[in-house]
Motif scaffolding. Structure first.
Motif: not given
Length: 594
Positions: A235-241, A128-138
Protein backbone atom coordinates in the motif's frame (compact mmCIF):
# COMPACT_ATOMS: atom_id res chain seq x y z
CA UNK A 1 -44.00 -23.68 22.20
CA UNK A 2 -43.45 -19.97 21.76
CA UNK A 3 -44.62 -18.47 18.49
CA UNK A 4 -41.78 -15.94 18.46
CA UNK A 5 -39.31 -18.85 18.47
CA UNK A 6 -40.97 -20.27 15.34
CA UNK A 7 -41.65 -23.40 17.40
CA UNK A 8 -42.91 -26.10 15.04
CA UNK A 9 -41.12 -24.87 11.93
CA UNK A 10 -39.79 -28.42 11.55
CA UNK A 11 -41.14 -31.63 13.10
CA UNK A 12 -39.84 -35.21 13.04
CA UNK A 13 -40.98 -38.38 14.75
CA UNK A 14 -38.49 -40.49 16.66
CA UNK A 15 -38.52 -43.62 18.79
CA UNK A 16 -36.00 -44.88 21.34
CA UNK A 17 -36.05 -47.12 24.41
CA UNK A 18 -37.46 -44.20 26.40
CA UNK A 19 -40.59 -43.95 24.28
CA UNK A 20 -42.05 -42.17 21.28
CA UNK A 21 -41.21 -38.55 20.61
CA UNK A 22 -41.75 -35.56 18.44
CA UNK A 23 -38.58 -33.59 17.75
CA UNK A 24 -39.57 -29.99 17.08
CA UNK A 25 -37.35 -27.29 15.60
CA UNK A 26 -37.55 -23.74 16.94
CA UNK A 27 -35.07 -21.89 14.70
CA UNK A 28 -35.65 -18.51 16.34
CA UNK A 29 -35.12 -19.74 19.88
CA UNK A 30 -33.42 -16.95 21.78
CA UNK A 31 -35.37 -14.20 20.01
CA UNK A 32 -35.13 -11.23 20.32
CA UNK A 33 -31.55 -10.97 21.62
CA UNK A 34 -30.46 -13.54 19.07
CA UNK A 35 -31.91 -16.34 16.99
CA UNK A 36 -29.52 -19.16 17.74
CA UNK A 37 -32.35 -21.67 17.46
CA UNK A 38 -32.84 -24.98 19.21
CA UNK A 39 -34.68 -28.30 19.13
CA UNK A 40 -37.30 -29.56 21.60
CA UNK A 41 -38.19 -33.16 22.46
CA UNK A 42 -41.87 -33.78 23.14
CA UNK A 43 -43.22 -37.08 24.51
CA UNK A 44 -46.06 -38.56 22.49
CA UNK A 45 -47.49 -40.55 25.40
CA UNK A 46 -47.17 -40.67 29.17
CA UNK A 47 -47.95 -38.33 32.01
CA UNK A 48 -45.67 -35.52 30.82
CA UNK A 49 -47.31 -33.18 28.35
CA UNK A 50 -44.63 -30.47 28.08
CA UNK A 51 -41.68 -30.27 25.69
CA UNK A 52 -38.09 -30.03 26.88
CA UNK A 53 -35.56 -27.84 25.14
CA UNK A 54 -32.40 -29.77 24.25
CA UNK A 55 -30.27 -26.60 24.62
CA UNK A 56 -27.97 -27.50 21.76
CA UNK A 57 -26.75 -24.06 20.65
CA UNK A 58 -23.48 -24.06 22.55
CA UNK A 59 -22.73 -27.68 21.56
CA UNK A 60 -22.79 -26.89 17.85
CA UNK A 61 -19.37 -25.41 17.18
CA UNK A 62 -16.60 -25.89 14.65
CA UNK A 63 -13.13 -26.12 16.21
CA UNK A 64 -10.25 -23.87 15.20
CA UNK A 65 -12.41 -21.19 13.60
CA UNK A 66 -14.09 -18.08 15.00
CA UNK A 67 -17.71 -19.24 15.38
CA UNK A 68 -20.65 -16.85 14.95
CA UNK A 69 -23.55 -18.70 16.54
CA UNK A 70 -25.83 -15.70 16.96
CA UNK A 71 -28.83 -15.89 14.60
CA UNK A 72 -27.69 -19.23 13.14
CA UNK A 73 -31.31 -20.59 13.17
CA UNK A 74 -30.45 -24.05 14.47
CA UNK A 75 -33.42 -26.35 13.86
CA UNK A 76 -34.46 -24.67 10.62
CA UNK A 77 -33.63 -28.06 9.08
CA UNK A 78 -34.41 -31.31 10.86
CA UNK A 79 -34.44 -34.65 9.07
CA UNK A 80 -34.32 -38.33 9.94
CA UNK A 81 -31.34 -40.58 9.24
CA UNK A 82 -32.79 -44.10 9.37
CA UNK A 83 -29.45 -45.76 8.66
CA UNK A 84 -27.95 -44.23 11.82
CA UNK A 85 -31.14 -44.42 13.90
CA UNK A 86 -30.78 -40.70 14.50
CA UNK A 87 -31.52 -37.28 13.11
CA UNK A 88 -29.68 -34.44 11.44
CA UNK A 89 -30.23 -30.81 12.39
CA UNK A 90 -28.75 -27.77 10.70
CA UNK A 91 -28.28 -24.08 11.36
CA UNK A 92 -27.81 -22.71 7.85
CA UNK A 93 -27.07 -19.17 9.09
CA UNK A 94 -24.14 -20.27 11.26
CA UNK A 95 -21.21 -18.02 10.44
CA UNK A 96 -17.49 -17.80 10.87
CA UNK A 97 -15.33 -14.73 11.16
CA UNK A 98 -12.21 -14.22 9.09
CA UNK A 99 -10.51 -10.97 10.00
CA UNK A 100 -13.16 -8.29 9.69
CA UNK A 101 -15.35 -10.36 7.36
CA UNK A 102 -18.21 -12.70 8.29
CA UNK A 103 -19.05 -15.74 6.18
CA UNK A 104 -22.15 -17.95 6.47
CA UNK A 105 -21.33 -21.48 5.29
CA UNK A 106 -23.88 -23.15 7.60
CA UNK A 107 -23.43 -25.90 10.16
CA UNK A 108 -25.02 -29.30 10.80
CA UNK A 109 -24.80 -31.95 13.52
CA UNK A 110 -26.24 -35.40 14.00
CA UNK A 111 -28.37 -36.31 17.00
CA UNK A 112 -28.01 -39.88 18.27
CA UNK A 113 -30.90 -42.08 19.38
CA UNK A 114 -30.96 -40.30 22.76
CA UNK A 115 -30.89 -36.88 21.05
CA UNK A 116 -27.33 -36.11 22.10
CA UNK A 117 -25.44 -33.92 19.59
CA UNK A 118 -22.49 -35.43 17.76
CA UNK A 119 -19.50 -33.32 16.57
CA UNK A 120 -20.74 -30.55 14.30
CA UNK A 121 -19.54 -30.21 10.72
CA UNK A 122 -19.55 -27.46 8.12
CA UNK A 123 -18.89 -28.73 4.62
CA UNK A 124 -18.23 -25.23 3.28
CA UNK A 125 -16.24 -23.81 6.19
CA UNK A 126 -13.75 -21.30 4.82
CA UNK A 127 -10.04 -21.18 5.21
CA UNK A 128 -9.28 -17.64 6.36
CA UNK A 129 -6.85 -16.96 3.61
CA UNK A 130 -3.27 -18.03 3.95
CA UNK A 131 -0.32 -16.10 5.28
CA UNK A 132 -0.17 -12.57 3.92
CA UNK A 133 2.65 -10.02 4.14
CA UNK A 134 1.59 -6.37 3.84
CA UNK A 135 4.04 -3.50 3.38
CA UNK A 136 2.65 0.01 3.93
CA UNK A 137 4.83 2.64 2.24
CA UNK A 138 4.21 6.10 3.74
CA UNK A 139 5.41 9.40 2.33
CA UNK A 140 7.01 11.29 5.24
CA UNK A 141 8.37 14.28 3.28
CA UNK A 142 7.92 17.91 4.29
CA UNK A 143 4.84 18.44 2.09
CA UNK A 144 2.78 16.02 4.21
CA UNK A 145 0.84 18.16 6.65
CA UNK A 146 -0.48 17.47 9.16
CA UNK A 147 1.18 14.14 9.95
CA UNK A 148 -1.39 12.71 12.34
CA UNK A 149 -3.89 11.63 9.62
CA UNK A 150 -1.13 9.53 8.00
CA UNK A 151 -0.53 7.72 11.28
CA UNK A 152 -4.28 7.40 11.93
CA UNK A 153 -4.68 5.83 8.49
CA UNK A 154 -2.42 2.98 9.60
CA UNK A 155 -4.17 2.69 12.97
CA UNK A 156 -7.60 2.38 11.30
CA UNK A 157 -6.45 -0.07 8.64
CA UNK A 158 -4.82 -2.58 11.00
CA UNK A 159 -8.02 -3.61 12.84
CA UNK A 160 -9.56 -4.87 9.58
CA UNK A 161 -6.67 -7.31 9.09
CA UNK A 162 -6.29 -10.79 10.55
CA UNK A 163 -3.00 -10.17 12.35
CA UNK A 164 -1.02 -13.16 13.59
CA UNK A 165 2.16 -15.19 13.01
CA UNK A 166 0.30 -17.68 10.79
CA UNK A 167 -1.96 -15.18 9.06
CA UNK A 168 -1.17 -11.51 8.33
CA UNK A 169 2.01 -9.59 9.10
CA UNK A 170 2.51 -5.87 8.49
CA UNK A 171 5.56 -3.69 8.05
CA UNK A 172 5.61 0.09 7.66
CA UNK A 173 8.26 1.82 5.54
CA UNK A 174 8.43 5.60 5.75
CA UNK A 175 10.38 7.57 3.17
CA UNK A 176 11.41 10.99 1.92
CA UNK A 177 14.98 11.09 0.62
CA UNK A 178 15.69 7.56 1.85
CA UNK A 179 13.40 4.83 3.19
CA UNK A 180 13.48 3.37 6.68
CA UNK A 181 11.51 0.72 8.58
CA UNK A 182 9.19 2.04 11.25
CA UNK A 183 7.79 -1.47 11.76
CA UNK A 184 9.19 -4.81 10.61
CA UNK A 185 6.95 -7.79 9.91
CA UNK A 186 8.40 -10.16 12.45
CA UNK A 187 8.40 -7.62 15.26
CA UNK A 188 4.82 -7.93 16.58
CA UNK A 189 2.67 -11.06 16.91
CA UNK A 190 -0.69 -9.61 17.95
CA UNK A 191 -2.95 -6.86 16.67
CA UNK A 192 -2.67 -5.04 19.98
CA UNK A 193 1.13 -5.01 19.88
CA UNK A 194 1.11 -3.80 16.28
CA UNK A 195 -1.32 -0.98 17.05
CA UNK A 196 0.78 0.14 20.00
CA UNK A 197 3.87 0.32 17.78
CA UNK A 198 2.04 2.14 14.97
CA UNK A 199 0.75 4.79 17.37
CA UNK A 200 4.35 5.89 17.99
CA UNK A 201 5.32 6.53 14.34
CA UNK A 202 6.54 10.11 13.84
CA UNK A 203 7.20 12.02 10.62
CA UNK A 204 10.77 11.72 9.35
CA UNK A 205 10.56 14.82 7.05
CA UNK A 206 12.78 15.54 4.03
CA UNK A 207 12.99 17.69 0.93
CA UNK A 208 12.61 14.92 -1.66
CA UNK A 209 10.02 12.25 -2.52
CA UNK A 210 11.88 9.16 -3.73
CA UNK A 211 8.82 6.92 -4.02
CA UNK A 212 10.27 4.20 -6.22
CA UNK A 213 13.35 3.84 -4.06
CA UNK A 214 11.01 3.12 -1.14
CA UNK A 215 8.98 0.63 -3.18
CA UNK A 216 12.25 -1.02 -4.17
CA UNK A 217 13.19 -1.46 -0.52
CA UNK A 218 13.29 -5.16 0.28
CA UNK A 219 10.26 -5.04 2.57
CA UNK A 220 9.26 -8.60 1.70
CA UNK A 221 12.76 -9.99 2.21
CA UNK A 222 13.14 -12.92 4.61
CA UNK A 223 15.66 -11.01 6.74
CA UNK A 224 12.97 -8.40 7.44
CA UNK A 225 10.34 -11.00 8.36
CA UNK A 226 8.92 -11.80 4.93
CA UNK A 227 7.61 -15.34 4.33
CA UNK A 228 8.34 -17.02 0.99
CA UNK A 229 4.90 -18.64 0.65
CA UNK A 230 2.86 -15.64 1.77
CA UNK A 231 0.71 -13.44 -0.46
CA UNK A 232 2.32 -10.04 -0.92
CA UNK A 233 0.43 -6.74 -0.76
CA UNK A 234 1.86 -3.22 -0.87
CA UNK A 235 0.00 0.00 0.00
CA UNK A 236 1.70 3.19 -1.22
CA UNK A 237 0.51 6.55 0.19
CA UNK A 238 2.06 9.76 -1.18
CA UNK A 239 1.17 13.40 -1.83
CA UNK A 240 3.68 14.26 -4.54
CA UNK A 241 5.29 13.28 -7.81
CA UNK A 242 8.44 11.27 -7.29
CA UNK A 243 11.96 12.59 -7.78
CA UNK A 244 13.15 9.16 -8.92
CA UNK A 245 10.56 8.45 -11.62
CA UNK A 246 13.30 7.06 -13.84
CA UNK A 247 13.27 3.92 -11.67
CA UNK A 248 9.55 3.32 -12.13
CA UNK A 249 9.59 0.87 -15.04
CA UNK A 250 12.23 -1.39 -13.47
CA UNK A 251 10.72 -1.29 -9.98
CA UNK A 252 7.15 -2.03 -11.10
CA UNK A 253 8.37 -4.86 -13.33
CA UNK A 254 10.18 -6.34 -10.34
CA UNK A 255 6.99 -6.09 -8.26
CA UNK A 256 5.10 -7.89 -10.99
CA UNK A 257 7.72 -10.62 -11.08
CA UNK A 258 7.46 -11.14 -7.32
CA UNK A 259 3.66 -11.23 -7.43
CA UNK A 260 3.15 -8.13 -5.30
CA UNK A 261 -0.39 -6.73 -5.39
CA UNK A 262 -0.16 -2.92 -5.15
CA UNK A 263 -2.61 -0.29 -3.92
CA UNK A 264 -1.78 3.31 -4.84
CA UNK A 265 -3.23 6.21 -2.82
CA UNK A 266 -2.76 9.78 -4.00
CA UNK A 267 -3.16 12.50 -1.34
CA UNK A 268 -3.98 15.73 -3.19
CA UNK A 269 -3.77 18.10 -0.20
CA UNK A 270 -0.45 19.79 -1.06
CA UNK A 271 -1.45 20.31 -4.69
CA UNK A 272 -4.87 21.72 -3.82
CA UNK A 273 -3.45 24.03 -1.14
CA UNK A 274 -0.98 25.44 -3.64
CA UNK A 275 -3.34 25.49 -6.66
CA UNK A 276 -1.22 22.95 -8.56
CA UNK A 277 -2.40 20.65 -11.36
CA UNK A 278 -2.97 17.10 -10.01
CA UNK A 279 -3.09 15.26 -13.34
CA UNK A 280 0.55 14.09 -13.38
CA UNK A 281 0.44 12.94 -9.76
CA UNK A 282 -2.71 10.90 -10.35
CA UNK A 283 -1.23 9.35 -13.51
CA UNK A 284 1.92 8.34 -11.63
CA UNK A 285 0.08 6.75 -8.70
CA UNK A 286 -2.22 4.90 -11.10
CA UNK A 287 0.88 3.47 -12.76
CA UNK A 288 1.92 2.06 -9.38
CA UNK A 289 -1.45 0.40 -8.71
CA UNK A 290 -2.23 -3.13 -9.89
CA UNK A 291 -4.82 -3.80 -12.57
CA UNK A 292 -7.70 -3.25 -12.89
CA UNK A 293 -6.84 0.27 -11.76
CA UNK A 294 -10.32 1.07 -10.44
CA UNK A 295 -9.92 -1.65 -7.80
CA UNK A 296 -6.44 -0.66 -6.65
CA UNK A 297 -6.26 3.13 -6.95
CA UNK A 298 -7.60 5.75 -4.53
CA UNK A 299 -7.28 9.52 -4.29
CA UNK A 300 -8.29 11.78 -1.41
CA UNK A 301 -8.54 15.55 -1.27
CA UNK A 302 -6.40 15.93 1.84
CA UNK A 303 -4.56 14.00 4.53
CA UNK A 304 -7.54 14.13 6.89
CA UNK A 305 -9.69 12.29 4.34
CA UNK A 306 -7.50 9.17 4.41
CA UNK A 307 -9.56 7.64 7.20
CA UNK A 308 -12.63 7.61 4.92
CA UNK A 309 -11.15 4.94 2.66
CA UNK A 310 -9.76 2.53 5.26
CA UNK A 311 -12.97 0.46 5.30
CA UNK A 312 -13.06 -0.01 1.55
CA UNK A 313 -9.33 -0.63 1.37
CA UNK A 314 -9.52 -3.18 4.18
CA UNK A 315 -12.31 -5.06 2.39
CA UNK A 316 -10.38 -5.15 -0.85
CA UNK A 317 -7.29 -6.42 0.91
CA UNK A 318 -9.48 -9.01 2.60
CA UNK A 319 -10.73 -10.25 -0.76
CA UNK A 320 -7.13 -11.23 -1.35
CA UNK A 321 -6.38 -12.20 2.23
CA UNK A 322 -9.62 -14.00 3.04
CA UNK A 323 -10.59 -15.72 -0.19
CA UNK A 324 -7.41 -15.82 -2.20
CA UNK A 325 -9.44 -14.79 -5.25
CA UNK A 326 -8.74 -11.10 -5.36
CA UNK A 327 -12.29 -10.50 -6.59
CA UNK A 328 -15.83 -9.90 -5.44
CA UNK A 329 -17.54 -13.11 -6.59
CA UNK A 330 -18.58 -15.42 -3.79
CA UNK A 331 -18.23 -19.15 -4.13
CA UNK A 332 -19.19 -21.07 -0.95
CA UNK A 333 -18.58 -18.24 1.53
CA UNK A 334 -22.32 -17.47 1.90
CA UNK A 335 -23.58 -20.92 0.94
CA UNK A 336 -25.83 -21.66 3.97
CA UNK A 337 -25.27 -25.40 3.60
CA UNK A 338 -28.09 -27.22 5.37
CA UNK A 339 -30.90 -24.91 4.29
CA UNK A 340 -32.61 -28.14 3.24
CA UNK A 341 -31.71 -31.78 3.79
CA UNK A 342 -32.77 -35.23 2.60
CA UNK A 343 -31.27 -38.61 3.38
CA UNK A 344 -31.13 -41.25 0.66
CA UNK A 345 -31.08 -44.62 2.41
CA UNK A 346 -30.55 -46.46 -0.88
CA UNK A 347 -27.27 -44.68 -1.60
CA UNK A 348 -26.44 -43.65 1.99
CA UNK A 349 -26.15 -40.04 0.85
CA UNK A 350 -27.20 -36.96 2.79
CA UNK A 351 -28.22 -34.17 0.41
CA UNK A 352 -27.74 -30.70 1.83
CA UNK A 353 -29.10 -27.68 -0.01
CA UNK A 354 -26.77 -24.67 -0.22
CA UNK A 355 -28.92 -21.80 -1.50
CA UNK A 356 -26.26 -19.09 -1.09
CA UNK A 357 -23.51 -20.86 -3.03
CA UNK A 358 -21.96 -19.25 -6.10
CA UNK A 359 -23.47 -15.82 -5.46
CA UNK A 360 -26.90 -17.30 -4.63
CA UNK A 361 -27.21 -19.46 -7.71
CA UNK A 362 -27.14 -22.29 -5.18
CA UNK A 363 -25.97 -25.89 -5.29
CA UNK A 364 -26.28 -29.21 -3.47
CA UNK A 365 -23.70 -30.86 -1.22
CA UNK A 366 -23.57 -34.66 -1.11
CA UNK A 367 -22.35 -36.02 2.21
CA UNK A 368 -21.46 -39.73 2.31
CA UNK A 369 -19.93 -40.62 5.64
CA UNK A 370 -16.84 -38.44 5.87
CA UNK A 371 -16.75 -37.91 2.11
CA UNK A 372 -18.03 -34.52 0.94
CA UNK A 373 -18.90 -33.66 -2.66
CA UNK A 374 -19.73 -29.99 -3.24
CA UNK A 375 -21.26 -29.86 -6.69
CA UNK A 376 -19.69 -27.01 -8.71
CA UNK A 377 -21.66 -24.24 -10.37
CA UNK A 378 -20.71 -25.70 -13.76
CA UNK A 379 -22.79 -28.79 -12.96
CA UNK A 380 -26.05 -26.84 -13.22
CA UNK A 381 -25.29 -23.59 -15.05
CA UNK A 382 -26.48 -24.81 -18.46
CA UNK A 383 -29.80 -26.03 -17.06
CA UNK A 384 -30.36 -23.02 -14.81
CA UNK A 385 -29.17 -20.36 -17.27
CA UNK A 386 -28.80 -18.20 -14.16
CA UNK A 387 -27.44 -14.89 -15.43
CA UNK A 388 -28.67 -12.99 -12.38
CA UNK A 389 -27.23 -15.39 -9.79
CA UNK A 390 -30.45 -15.77 -7.87
CA UNK A 391 -31.85 -19.26 -8.54
CA UNK A 392 -31.47 -20.48 -4.92
CA UNK A 393 -30.86 -24.05 -6.07
CA UNK A 394 -31.03 -26.34 -3.05
CA UNK A 395 -34.00 -24.58 -1.45
CA UNK A 396 -35.52 -28.07 -1.37
CA UNK A 397 -34.01 -31.50 -2.07
CA UNK A 398 -35.26 -35.08 -2.36
CA UNK A 399 -34.81 -38.28 -4.37
CA UNK A 400 -37.02 -40.29 -6.69
CA UNK A 401 -36.65 -43.94 -7.69
CA UNK A 402 -37.95 -46.18 -10.45
CA UNK A 403 -37.38 -49.22 -8.25
CA UNK A 404 -33.85 -49.89 -9.43
CA UNK A 405 -32.13 -46.53 -10.05
CA UNK A 406 -32.40 -43.52 -7.81
CA UNK A 407 -32.25 -39.91 -9.00
CA UNK A 408 -31.50 -36.72 -7.10
CA UNK A 409 -33.94 -33.79 -7.25
CA UNK A 410 -33.35 -30.16 -6.29
CA UNK A 411 -35.63 -27.13 -6.37
CA UNK A 412 -34.56 -23.65 -7.46
CA UNK A 413 -37.60 -21.42 -6.74
CA UNK A 414 -36.13 -18.22 -8.17
CA UNK A 415 -34.64 -19.66 -11.33
CA UNK A 416 -35.69 -17.46 -14.23
CA UNK A 417 -38.07 -15.85 -11.68
CA UNK A 418 -40.63 -18.63 -12.21
CA UNK A 419 -38.82 -21.46 -10.41
CA UNK A 420 -37.37 -24.74 -11.59
CA UNK A 421 -36.88 -28.36 -10.56
CA UNK A 422 -33.80 -30.31 -11.67
CA UNK A 423 -33.35 -34.08 -11.74
CA UNK A 424 -29.74 -35.26 -11.88
CA UNK A 425 -27.43 -38.21 -11.33
CA UNK A 426 -23.91 -38.55 -9.93
CA UNK A 427 -21.36 -40.79 -11.64
CA UNK A 428 -18.42 -42.70 -10.16
CA UNK A 429 -16.20 -39.63 -10.63
CA UNK A 430 -18.64 -37.60 -8.45
CA UNK A 431 -19.76 -35.54 -11.43
CA UNK A 432 -23.37 -34.41 -11.76
CA UNK A 433 -25.40 -34.76 -14.95
CA UNK A 434 -28.81 -33.09 -15.28
CA UNK A 435 -31.17 -35.52 -16.99
CA UNK A 436 -34.35 -33.46 -16.90
CA UNK A 437 -35.76 -30.18 -15.62
CA UNK A 438 -39.11 -28.44 -15.36
CA UNK A 439 -39.80 -24.73 -15.05
CA UNK A 440 -42.68 -23.11 -13.20
CA UNK A 441 -45.59 -21.60 -15.07
CA UNK A 442 -45.88 -18.29 -13.24
CA UNK A 443 -43.34 -15.65 -12.24
CA UNK A 444 -43.00 -15.32 -8.50
CA UNK A 445 -44.85 -18.55 -7.67
CA UNK A 446 -41.79 -20.11 -5.95
CA UNK A 447 -42.24 -23.30 -7.92
CA UNK A 448 -39.77 -25.86 -6.55
CA UNK A 449 -39.53 -24.44 -3.04
CA UNK A 450 -41.18 -27.62 -1.68
CA UNK A 451 -40.62 -31.18 -2.92
CA UNK A 452 -42.23 -34.42 -1.78
CA UNK A 453 -41.45 -37.86 -3.17
CA UNK A 454 -44.38 -40.30 -2.85
CA UNK A 455 -44.48 -44.09 -3.08
CA UNK A 456 -48.25 -44.57 -3.26
CA UNK A 457 -48.41 -48.38 -3.43
CA UNK A 458 -45.36 -48.85 -1.20
CA UNK A 459 -43.47 -51.08 -3.61
CA UNK A 460 -40.14 -49.23 -3.23
CA UNK A 461 -40.49 -47.05 -6.33
CA UNK A 462 -41.53 -43.41 -6.58
CA UNK A 463 -44.97 -43.03 -8.10
CA UNK A 464 -45.29 -39.25 -7.83
CA UNK A 465 -43.18 -36.20 -7.21
CA UNK A 466 -45.20 -33.36 -5.69
CA UNK A 467 -43.86 -29.85 -6.31
CA UNK A 468 -45.13 -26.87 -4.37
CA UNK A 469 -45.59 -23.39 -5.80
CA UNK A 470 -47.04 -21.74 -2.66
CA UNK A 471 -47.10 -18.20 -4.03
CA UNK A 472 -49.00 -19.10 -7.19
CA UNK A 473 -51.69 -16.48 -7.80
CA UNK A 474 -55.13 -17.34 -9.06
CA UNK A 475 -57.34 -15.21 -11.26
CA UNK A 476 -58.36 -13.04 -8.31
CA UNK A 477 -54.71 -12.17 -7.57
CA UNK A 478 -54.69 -14.03 -4.27
CA UNK A 479 -51.75 -16.17 -3.17
CA UNK A 480 -53.76 -19.32 -3.65
CA UNK A 481 -50.79 -21.67 -4.03
CA UNK A 482 -50.57 -24.77 -6.18
CA UNK A 483 -49.16 -28.31 -5.91
CA UNK A 484 -48.13 -30.01 -9.16
CA UNK A 485 -47.93 -33.76 -9.72
CA UNK A 486 -45.21 -35.46 -11.77
CA UNK A 487 -44.78 -39.15 -12.52
CA UNK A 488 -41.66 -40.89 -13.80
CA UNK A 489 -38.95 -38.33 -14.57
CA UNK A 490 -40.95 -35.08 -14.48
CA UNK A 491 -43.94 -36.17 -16.55
CA UNK A 492 -46.59 -33.64 -15.53
CA UNK A 493 -49.89 -35.07 -14.27
CA UNK A 494 -51.77 -31.88 -13.44
CA UNK A 495 -52.21 -30.37 -10.00
CA UNK A 496 -54.18 -30.87 -6.81
CA UNK A 497 -57.54 -29.23 -6.30
CA UNK A 498 -57.20 -27.11 -3.20
CA UNK A 499 -58.23 -23.74 -1.80
CA UNK A 500 -60.84 -21.47 -3.23
CA UNK A 501 -59.32 -18.67 -5.37
CA UNK A 502 -60.91 -16.03 -3.13
CA UNK A 503 -58.43 -16.28 -0.24
CA UNK A 504 -54.71 -16.10 0.45
CA UNK A 505 -53.68 -19.64 1.34
CA UNK A 506 -50.10 -20.35 0.22
CA UNK A 507 -51.29 -23.89 -0.36
CA UNK A 508 -48.23 -26.12 -0.81
CA UNK A 509 -45.95 -24.37 1.69
CA UNK A 510 -45.60 -27.77 3.36
CA UNK A 511 -46.18 -31.18 1.74
CA UNK A 512 -45.70 -34.50 3.51
CA UNK A 513 -46.25 -38.14 2.67
CA UNK A 514 -48.21 -39.75 5.52
CA UNK A 515 -49.29 -43.29 6.42
CA UNK A 516 -52.44 -44.82 5.00
CA UNK A 517 -55.21 -42.88 6.77
CA UNK A 518 -58.23 -44.47 5.06
CA UNK A 519 -56.81 -48.02 5.34
CA UNK A 520 -57.07 -48.80 1.63
CA UNK A 521 -53.45 -49.89 1.31
CA UNK A 522 -52.16 -46.71 -0.32
CA UNK A 523 -50.10 -43.87 1.16
CA UNK A 524 -51.73 -40.49 1.56
CA UNK A 525 -50.51 -36.88 1.52
CA UNK A 526 -50.98 -33.84 3.75
CA UNK A 527 -50.63 -30.33 2.29
CA UNK A 528 -50.39 -27.20 4.42
CA UNK A 529 -51.95 -23.84 3.61
CA UNK A 530 -50.69 -21.57 6.43
CA UNK A 531 -52.47 -18.36 5.40
CA UNK A 532 -55.91 -19.86 5.03
CA UNK A 533 -58.66 -19.42 7.63
CA UNK A 534 -57.57 -15.80 8.23
CA UNK A 535 -53.99 -16.78 8.93
CA UNK A 536 -54.70 -19.66 11.31
CA UNK A 537 -53.78 -22.20 8.64
CA UNK A 538 -55.40 -25.43 7.42
CA UNK A 539 -54.26 -28.89 6.33
CA UNK A 540 -55.61 -30.72 3.29
CA UNK A 541 -55.57 -34.53 3.11
CA UNK A 542 -55.37 -36.37 -0.23
CA UNK A 543 -55.78 -40.13 -0.56
CA UNK A 544 -53.61 -42.37 -2.68
CA UNK A 545 -55.11 -44.74 -5.22
CA UNK A 546 -53.11 -47.39 -7.07
CA UNK A 547 -50.08 -45.46 -8.38
CA UNK A 548 -51.49 -41.96 -8.28
CA UNK A 549 -53.28 -39.53 -5.98
CA UNK A 550 -56.88 -38.41 -5.87
CA UNK A 551 -56.67 -34.75 -6.83
CA UNK A 552 -59.72 -33.89 -4.69
CA UNK A 553 -59.02 -33.60 -0.98
CA UNK A 554 -60.79 -36.00 1.38
CA UNK A 555 -60.38 -33.99 4.56
CA UNK A 556 -59.85 -30.40 5.57
CA UNK A 557 -58.34 -29.94 9.02
CA UNK A 558 -58.91 -26.53 10.60
CA UNK A 559 -56.83 -25.07 13.42
CA UNK A 560 -59.84 -25.14 15.73
CA UNK A 561 -59.86 -28.94 15.62
CA UNK A 562 -56.42 -29.06 17.26
CA UNK A 563 -57.19 -26.95 20.32
CA UNK A 564 -55.91 -28.70 23.47
CA UNK A 565 -57.93 -29.51 26.54
CA UNK A 566 -58.58 -26.67 28.95
CA UNK A 567 -60.15 -26.05 32.34
CA UNK A 568 -63.63 -26.80 31.00
CA UNK A 569 -62.92 -30.51 31.33
CA UNK A 570 -63.06 -33.09 28.52
CA UNK A 571 -63.48 -31.32 25.21
CA UNK A 572 -64.22 -32.87 21.85
CA UNK A 573 -64.54 -31.33 18.42
CA UNK A 574 -66.59 -32.83 15.62
CA UNK A 575 -66.90 -31.64 12.03
CA UNK A 576 -69.37 -33.25 9.67
CA UNK A 577 -68.35 -32.29 6.13
CA UNK A 578 -69.42 -33.33 2.69
CA UNK A 579 -67.08 -33.64 -0.29
CA UNK A 580 -67.65 -29.99 -1.17
CA UNK A 581 -66.25 -28.98 2.23
CA UNK A 582 -69.62 -27.82 3.56
CA UNK A 583 -69.33 -28.43 7.28
CA UNK A 584 -71.62 -28.18 10.26
CA UNK A 585 -70.51 -26.20 13.30
CA UNK A 586 -68.46 -28.03 15.89
CA UNK A 587 -69.71 -29.13 19.30
CA UNK A 588 -67.68 -28.32 22.37
CA UNK A 589 -69.21 -30.34 25.21
CA UNK A 590 -69.59 -33.78 23.68
CA UNK A 591 -70.91 -35.44 26.81
CA UNK A 592 -73.83 -33.04 27.08
CA UNK A 593 -74.70 -33.36 23.40
CA UNK A 594 -74.64 -37.14 23.42
Amino acid sequence: GLANEEFGYTVQQATNHQGKWLLVGAPWSGYSENRKGDVYKCPVSGSTTSCDKLSLQDSVRIPEVTNININMSLGLTLTRMPADDGLLMCGPLWGQQCGDQNYYPGVCAKLDALFQPQPAFSDAVQKCGGPMDIVIVLDGSNSIYPWEPMRDFVLKLIPSLDIGPQSTQVSVIQYAVSPKFDIQMNGYKTKEQLLAAASKITQMSGTMTNTFGAIDQQGFDVKYGGRPGASKVMVVVTDGESHDYDKRERVIAECQKKGITRFGIAVLGYYIRNNLETKNLITEIKSIASLPTENFFFNVSEEAALSSITGTLGNRIFNIEGTGKGGDNFQMEMSQVGFSAHFSSKQNVMMLGAVGAYAWSGTVVHHTGSDVNILPSSAFERALQDRNHSSLLGYSVTTISDGSAEYFVAGAPRSNHSGQVLVYTINAQKQAAVIDSQRGKQIGSYFGSVLCSLDVDRDGGTDLLLVGAPMYMGELKKEEGRVYLFSGILNEQGFLSGPAPTVNSRFGTAISAIPDLDLDGYSDVAVGAPLEDTGRGVIYIYNGQKKTLNKEFSQLCLTASFKPKNSMGPIGTVFICDKHNTCCRFFRNMKKVL
